[in-house]
Design a protein around this motif. Structure first.
Motif, PDB file in Angstrom:
ATOM      1  N   ASP A 328       0.813  -1.215   0.000  1.00 29.61           N
ATOM      2  CA  ASP A 328       0.000   0.000   0.000  1.00 29.61           C
ATOM      3  C   ASP A 328       0.848   1.268   0.000  1.00 29.61           C
ATOM      4  O   ASP A 328       0.346   2.364  -0.301  1.00 29.61           O
ATOM      5  CB  ASP A 328      -0.921   0.016   1.224  1.00 29.61           C
ATOM      6  CG  ASP A 328      -0.152  -0.131   2.535  1.00 29.61           C
ATOM      7  OD1 ASP A 328       0.468  -1.211   2.719  1.00 29.61           O
ATOM      8  OD2 ASP A 328      -0.150   0.800   3.359  1.00 29.61           O
ATOM      9  N   SER A 348      -0.459  -6.478   1.539  1.00 31.84           N
ATOM     10  CA  SER A 348      -0.467  -5.372   2.501  1.00 31.84           C
ATOM     11  C   SER A 348      -1.238  -5.840   3.720  1.00 31.84           C
ATOM     12  O   SER A 348      -2.467  -6.013   3.664  1.00 31.84           O
ATOM     13  CB  SER A 348      -1.127  -4.121   1.922  1.00 31.84           C
ATOM     14  OG  SER A 348      -1.321  -3.155   2.949  1.00 31.84           O
ATOM     15  N   GLU A 351      -3.662  -2.972   5.031  1.00 29.95           N
ATOM     16  CA  GLU A 351      -4.897  -2.778   4.271  1.00 29.95           C
ATOM     17  C   GLU A 351      -5.594  -4.100   3.932  1.00 29.95           C
ATOM     18  O   GLU A 351      -6.611  -4.099   3.237  1.00 29.95           O
ATOM     19  CB  GLU A 351      -4.602  -2.003   2.984  1.00 29.95           C
ATOM     20  CG  GLU A 351      -3.994  -0.629   3.206  1.00 29.95           C
ATOM     21  CD  GLU A 351      -4.929   0.302   3.962  1.00 29.95           C
ATOM     22  OE1 GLU A 351      -6.164   0.137   3.814  1.00 29.95           O
ATOM     23  OE2 GLU A 351      -4.435   1.187   4.685  1.00 29.95           O
TER      24      GLU A 351
END
Length: 444
Positions: A328, A348, A351
């Motif tokens: 991210d 990620s 995220e």
């Protein structure tokens, strides 16, 4: 001695089952359930009373299993009562007042079954594994062994050894008699065949032990790559401290998981880096050792700073999954040509991006490792050690077998036969039995 115990869980439940086994069982049933001549294996609805004051304890079912056709080989009865603590405690207290009647020790019902030749030692261990099974594959393996196929194969091999031993001992008992030449010739060939059969069992990749104990996955990588975040994500709970401070994790953190039916032990490790801190240096050493012992390594790198050549070359192999975290924070195309990475997974953790691909890859690796076949007959280290010792003495027999040293040859075969017998239950070491039955809960 007559023993009794609660065989179901100790927590409040709809039904609780209390078992009693021993020579005084029929007398206990007659006095508590007022059933003097119970019908075998038929549920009888009755009031259970304290014989001292005739007060009712509960109303439930009683099932009678006369010996020797019972699980323990003794007279055995089960009381199926309501599962409140008050009912269970009242019935257990009433049983305790009978003469020569005591609370069972862990695994004692199963131990009686073993001692009375109702089950063999492999059955005992498989039963313990079945009770402890937390994943589908563990359940399948325990049932496979409990069905008796493993015991049959071990017994067949042992019978082959006994046949060879009988020919050798015949020559010892009757030295003036010559054994037929074809028998002498076949002794060596049959011994080599047995060694191959046992070696095939041993060459199983230790899959049985891995299924029983758990598949070891170690998360490795530099500091602040996201290793603790990954184990927290996989565990679905906070098991490791996540911090921006480098070197937060210094010890090994292990979590047992059921990952899509597969038993897994995932280990979070200290960040790998050169350090002068004595404690952190020890953590790095433990991390590398964890990776060495793991069945699968997840090497987690920071995509912003993936140049981890100090340790990467040593730990990245065919049993590794290379993961680049913090995608991210990267804009545009990622240029990783200088890393010479052939295959990696970009994620990620912050995220929750692309983590499904990582989990699917882990599951794929587990599926490949956990393929069960009929040749997997070893579920414990005890089995493996005894089989290895059996092969050792068979090889000694072949090396020293000039057919003239029959006494020595017979002794090597006897030792090999004993080690093979110990797998199924020819056990003369009390510590082994004690360890096995201590794993059981009270009431089983």
């Amino acid at each position: 001695m007559t023993i009794y115990a609660l065989s179901t869980g100790a927590n409040k439940s709809g039904i609780a089952i209390i078992r009693i086994s021993g020579h005084n069982t029929k007398n206990v049933v007659a006095k508590i359930a007022s059933v003097k001549n119970p019908k075998p294996r038929i549920s009888t609805l009755c009031e259970l009373r304290d014989p001292d004051d005739n007060k009712i304890i509960d109303k439930g079912l009683m099932i009678w299993f006369p010996g020797p056709n019972s699980f323990t080989g003794e007279d055995l009865a089960e009381f199926h009562v309501h599962g409140s603590k008050a009912v269970v405690n009242a019935l257990l207290f009433t049983l305790s007042k009978f003469e020569n009647c005591r609370l069972a020790e862990p695994g004692e019902f199963t131990k009686l079954a073993y001692e009375n030749d109702k089950i063999n030692l492999l059955d005992v261990e498989a039963l313990s594994d079945l009770i402890s099974a937390e994943t589908e594959i563990q359940r399948q393996q325990a049932l496979k062994i409990l069905n008796g196929d493993a015991a049959t194969k071990y017994t067949n091999i042992r019978n082959k050894l006994l046949k060879i031993l009988s020919n050798i001992e015949a020559k010892i008992d009757f030295p003036d008699e010559d054994l037929p030449e074809d028998i002498l010739k076949n002794i060596k060939l049959e011994t080599q065949e047995i060694i191959k059969l046992i070696q095939d069992i041993l060459n199983d990749g230790r899959i049985g032990e891995k299924i029983r104990d758990g598949f070891k996955i170690s998360i490795l990588g530099p500091t602040n790559a996201g290793k603790s975040s990954l184990i927290n994500y996989l565990s679905k709970r906070e098991v490791a401290i996540v911090s921006d401070v480098e070197g937060t994790t210094r010890d090994l953190i292990e979590v047992n998981l059921n990952l899509d039916g597969y038993p897994v032990i995932i280990t979070d490790t200290a960040g790998l880096r050169n350090t002068s801190d004595e404690i952190e240096s020890k953590g790095v050493e433990l991390a590398l050792q964890s990776g060495k012992n793991a069945d699968l390594k997840i090497i987690l790198l920071d995509v912003k700073n993936p140049y981890f050549s100090t340790f990467l070359d040593d730990i990245n192999d065919e049993n590794s999954i290379l993961v680049l975290n913090k995608s991210d924070l990267i804009d545009g195309v990622i240029n990783l040509e200088n890393l010479k990475l052939k295959k990696y997974i970009l994620v990620s953790l912050k995220e929750k991006l692309n983590l499904d691909n990582l989990i699917n890859e882990i599951k794929k690796r587990l599926k490949d490792k956990f393929l069960i076949n009929d040749n997997v007959l070893i579920s414990r280290e005890r089995h493996r050690l005894n089989l290895e010792k059996c092969i050792y003495h068979l090889n000694v027999f072949l090396e020293n077998n000039s057919i003239s040293e029959f006494d020595k040859a017979a002794e090597d075969l006897r030792i090999a036969t004993r080690y093979l017998g110990k797998v199924v239950g020819d056990v003369d070491v009390e510590e082994v039995l004690g360890k096995i039955f201590s794993d059981f809960c009270i009431g089983k």
